[in-house]
Design a protein around this motif. Structure first.
Motif, PDB file in Angstrom:
ATOM      1  N   ASP A 133      29.142  52.554  62.663  1.00  0.00           N
ATOM      2  CA  ASP A 133      28.761  53.953  62.479  1.00  0.00           C
ATOM      3  C   ASP A 133      27.313  54.191  62.932  1.00  0.00           C
ATOM      4  OD1 ASP A 133      30.073  56.224  61.670  1.00  0.00           O
ATOM      5  OD2 ASP A 133      30.230  55.629  59.585  1.00  0.00           O
ATOM      6  N   ARG A 134      26.410  53.308  62.494  1.00  0.00           N
ATOM      7  CA  ARG A 134      24.993  53.488  62.863  1.00  0.00           C
ATOM      8  C   ARG A 134      24.786  53.301  64.363  1.00  0.00           C
ATOM      9  NH1 ARG A 134      24.397  51.681  57.711  1.00  0.00           N
ATOM     10  NH2 ARG A 134      24.757  49.527  58.332  1.00  0.00           N
ATOM     11  N   ASP A 135      25.494  52.336  64.949  1.00  0.00           N
ATOM     12  CA  ASP A 135      25.366  52.112  66.399  1.00  0.00           C
ATOM     13  C   ASP A 135      25.822  53.352  67.171  1.00  0.00           C
ATOM     14  OD1 ASP A 135      24.467  49.613  66.040  1.00  0.00           O
ATOM     15  OD2 ASP A 135      26.322  48.579  66.652  1.00  0.00           O
ATOM     16  N   VAL A 136      26.974  53.901  66.753  1.00  0.00           N
ATOM     17  CA  VAL A 136      27.513  55.067  67.478  1.00  0.00           C
ATOM     18  C   VAL A 136      26.548  56.241  67.351  1.00  0.00           C
ATOM     19  CG1 VAL A 136      29.400  56.766  67.525  1.00  0.00           C
ATOM     20  CG2 VAL A 136      29.929  54.325  67.278  1.00  0.00           C
ATOM     21  N   ALA A 137      26.032  56.466  66.134  1.00  0.00           N
ATOM     22  CA  ALA A 137      25.093  57.589  65.947  1.00  0.00           C
ATOM     23  C   ALA A 137      23.828  57.360  66.778  1.00  0.00           C
ATOM     24  CB  ALA A 137      24.743  57.746  64.472  1.00  0.00           C
ATOM     25  N   GLY A 138      23.331  56.112  66.787  1.00  0.00           N
ATOM     26  CA  GLY A 138      22.114  55.796  67.535  1.00  0.00           C
ATOM     27  C   GLY A 138      22.307  56.038  69.028  1.00  0.00           C
ATOM     28  N   VAL A 149      17.303  62.551  71.707  1.00  0.00           N
ATOM     29  CA  VAL A 149      16.702  62.870  70.407  1.00  0.00           C
ATOM     30  C   VAL A 149      16.112  61.596  69.807  1.00  0.00           C
ATOM     31  CG1 VAL A 149      17.156  63.714  68.059  1.00  0.00           C
ATOM     32  CG2 VAL A 149      18.373  64.715  70.007  1.00  0.00           C
ATOM     33  N   GLY A 150      14.812  61.610  69.538  1.00  0.00           N
ATOM     34  CA  GLY A 150      14.166  60.459  68.899  1.00  0.00           C
ATOM     35  C   GLY A 150      14.094  60.675  67.397  1.00  0.00           C
ATOM     36  N   ILE A 151      14.092  59.593  66.623  1.00  0.00           N
ATOM     37  CA  ILE A 151      13.921  59.718  65.169  1.00  0.00           C
ATOM     38  C   ILE A 151      12.874  58.711  64.707  1.00  0.00           C
ATOM     39  CG2 ILE A 151      16.244  60.610  64.712  1.00  0.00           C
ATOM     40  CD1 ILE A 151      17.018  57.779  63.723  1.00  0.00           C
ATOM     41  N   ASP A 152      12.383  58.898  63.470  1.00  0.00           N
ATOM     42  CA  ASP A 152      11.397  57.975  62.908  1.00  0.00           C
ATOM     43  C   ASP A 152      12.076  56.704  62.417  1.00  0.00           C
ATOM     44  OD1 ASP A 152       9.171  59.665  63.217  1.00  0.00           O
ATOM     45  OD2 ASP A 152       9.807  60.844  61.471  1.00  0.00           O
TER      46      ASP A 152
END
Ligand code: ADE
Length: 423
Positions: free
Chosen positions: A390-395, A403-406
């Protein structure tokens, strides 16, 4: 028609050129799947694996098939709904991409099930299902091929419910990953995909203005939430019906009117069901509906509107326009049903846009890779997609969108892991 060593059954192979264009167009909006396809073609995690898939035969699904093939898999595909097949895409899959395909738009129920049997005849190692019709057939009429199946995946809420019932009865014979349960699937596909594509299908079929109409949304799961918010955005007065008190309360606090279907039936101009359950719109509801009410379904099966009752109430049925059946009632009212009560977004439209299927099918590809490696050590049960996937797909999706995130600082990470620091 022979595809590789398998027969195919499609409507018209001369449509392949249009199908390729459509598949390539969808691919432009599927960057996560493309990244996985690149890696698969280098690592070949599915070498020697045969996958039988029962999915909507769309351009987006074709890109999933291409990804699995890049990983080394042999794929066979049949439709998961008789009305959702894009015949040009089916032709392209057979002619250009070497994927044995059994799907004809408008096929009747006998052909639909015979196509599922055809993909099972190939003796798959893995299965991919949307609604669990393939798994259901494997566990009933076609148990002869079940021993060779290592594992499978399921795409949709309805399928997961059926599989959990099979697991609870102790009849499920192999592990199945519930792709629907991945957050990067249901939060986006079910909500924004169903929300937009359902209205798209309805507008294509009817060309009606939504602004100012009372639109009744049956069910406030992820699909209902998306649909209500999109209808609201188009200016409709949205009414929600629910059986779950928490969801009903959420709908109230999201700003919608909530009431029982019988009350909603009397005031609605349009009714859209997304509950996954039977006869959400039944005879007693139809009896009080306004003349000209429009009924549509975007739940997986065509059971949400009781069409048999509507037919028994009607003095005649007429095709008002493609995908719109007009039922004349003896009291002079006309009730319109879209796409024969089947998934209106896929029958009258093209289904969810590619950019949302990108995430759903990225989860599918990664879940199938996981099963190819690990299924032999997974007892028969329904499994969630791992949080890492899930995290890989969202990333990957964020990256593709620019879109960058902190990220957490060491201090923040330590704070979250500790308990000493308080007020
Ligand atoms: N389910 C909903 N929309 C779809 C699409 N475009 N392709 C495959 N399955 C879908």
């Amino acid at each position: 028609m022979v595809t590789g060593s398998h027969q195919s059954d499609i409507a018209d192979s001369s449509l392949a050129g249009f199908g390729v264009k459509r598949i390539e167009w969808a691919d432009l909006s599927m960057p996560v799947l493309a990244t996985i396809r690149d890696r698969f073609s280098r690592e070949r995690p599915l070498d020697g694996i045969r996958i039988s898939a029962c999915l909507h035969v769309t351009a987006e699904t074709a890109n999933l098939m291409r990804t699995l093939q890049a990983g080394g898999a042999e794929v066979l595909l049949c439709a998961s709904n008789p009305l959702s097949t894009q015949d040009d895409v089916a032709a392209a899959l057979v002619q250009e991409y070497g994927a044995a395909t059994f799907a004809i738009n408008g096929e009747d129920s006998d052909v639909y099930y015979s196509h599922i049997e055809s993909v099972l005849d190939a003796k798959p190692h893995l299965t991919t299902d949307d609604g669990a019709d393939l798994v259901s057939m494997l566990h009933s009429k076609r148990t002869d091929v079940i021993d060779g199946v290592l594992g499978g995946t399921e795409e949709t809420t309805t399928g997961v419910i059926r599989l959990k019932a099979m697991a609870a009865e102790g009849v499920l014979k192999y592990p199945i990953v519930a792709v629907n349960e991945a957050m990067t699937k249901h939060m986006f596909d079910n909500r924004y995909g169903t929300g937009q594509s359902t209205l798209d299908g309805i507008v294509r079929a009817t060309n009606i203005l939504l602004a100012g109409r009372t639109v009744v949304v049956g069910g406030y799961g992820w699909c209902g939430r998306g649909l209500a918010s999109r209808a609201d955005g188009m200016g409709a007065q949205v009414v929600v019906t629910e059986v779950d008190p928490v969801r009903a309360l959420e709908a109230v606090m999201d700003g919608y009117r909530v009431m029982p279907m019988l009350e909603a039936a009397a005031i609605g101009d349009m009714f859209i069901t997304v509950t996954g359950d039977k006869h959400v719109i039944d005879r007693h509801h139809i009896e009080v509906m306004k003349d000209g009410a429009i009924l549509a379904n975007s739940g997986h099966f065509d059971i949400e509107i009781n069409l048999a009752e509507l037919e028994s109430m009607a003095t005649g049925v007429d095709k008002a326009r493609p995908f719109v059946d007009a039922y004349d009632l003896s009291d002079g009212r006309r009730i319109f049903v879209l796409a024969q009560g089947r998934l209106v977004n896929l029958a009258a439209g093209e289904g969810h846009p590619a950019s949302v299927m990108d995430m759903s099918f990225a989860n599918q590809a990664l879940a199938l890779e996981h099963l190819a490696k690990n299924a032999s050590s997974m007892p028969p049960a329904v499994y969630d997609v791992s949080g890492d996937i899930d995290r890989d797909v969202a990333g990957l999706k964020l990256q593709a969108m620019g879109v960058g995130i902190d990220s957490l600082t060491d201090e923040q990470q330590a704070y979250l892991e500790g308990w000493h620091e308080g007020t």
